[in-house]
Write a protein that holds these residues in place. Structure first.
Motif, mmCIF file in Angstrom:
data_model
loop_
_atom_site.group_PDB
_atom_site.id
_atom_site.type_symbol
_atom_site.label_atom_id
_atom_site.label_comp_id
_atom_site.label_asym_id
_atom_site.label_seq_id
_atom_site.Cartn_x
_atom_site.Cartn_y
_atom_site.Cartn_z
ATOM 1 N N TYR A 21 3.469 1.445 -3.249
ATOM 2 C CA TYR A 21 2.922 1.407 -4.601
ATOM 3 C C TYR A 21 1.622 2.204 -4.736
ATOM 4 N N ILE A 22 0.641 1.903 -3.917
ATOM 5 C CA ILE A 22 -0.643 2.598 -3.999
ATOM 6 C C ILE A 22 -0.461 4.074 -3.623
ATOM 7 N N ILE A 56 0.833 -1.208 0.000
ATOM 8 C CA ILE A 56 0.000 0.000 0.000
ATOM 9 C C ILE A 56 0.866 1.256 0.000
ATOM 10 N N CYS A 72 5.024 3.650 -10.840
ATOM 11 C CA CYS A 72 3.717 3.879 -10.205
ATOM 12 C C CYS A 72 3.113 5.201 -10.666
#
Length: 121
Positions: free
Chosen positions: A34-35, A31, A105
């Motif tokens: 990357y997110i 999370i 990303c």
């Protein structure tokens, strides 16, 4: 304020709060790295759309270039150059570690923005 701008204002605030929460409280291997990086370009997009509601076709590309430039500045240790290496807020905001995966990303996030733009968002 026009409804479209209001939408982007609310989206910016909600996404920014989400990013801050991730940065401060999520310490995992997916999370946060990357997110969080994918969301940051969406936050920037929403923020810009508050002020510039028209002419957005190339906006995801401009945001990708901006995010990539910030990442490259991390390679040169901008936080230390600015004398902010002991300030946790600025270390989180500006970042302190260069990573090519972050640029990937940002690219994925900007591609999503571009695809959403095809649908009028």
């Amino acid at each position: 304020m026009k409804p479209g701008r209001l939408f982007y204002l609310v989206a910016t605030i909600v996404l920014l709060m989400t990013e801050i929460w991730i940065a401060l409280y999520v310490h995992d291997d997916f999370i946060r790295p990357y997110i969080g990086d994918l969301l940051v370009v969406i936050v920037i997009y929403c923020f810009v759309r508050i002020w510039i509601p028209e002419g957005r076709r190339l906006l995801p590309l401009y945001i990708f270039l901006f995010a990539t430039a910030v990442e490259v500045l991390q390679y040169f240790d901008l936080v230390t150059i600015l004398g902010l290496e002991h300030n946790r807020f600025f270390r989180i905001l500006l970042g302190s570690v260069f990573d090519l995966k972050d640029i990937l990303c940002y690219g994925v996030g900007c591609i999503l923005l571009g695809l959403l733009g095809k649908f009028g968002m």
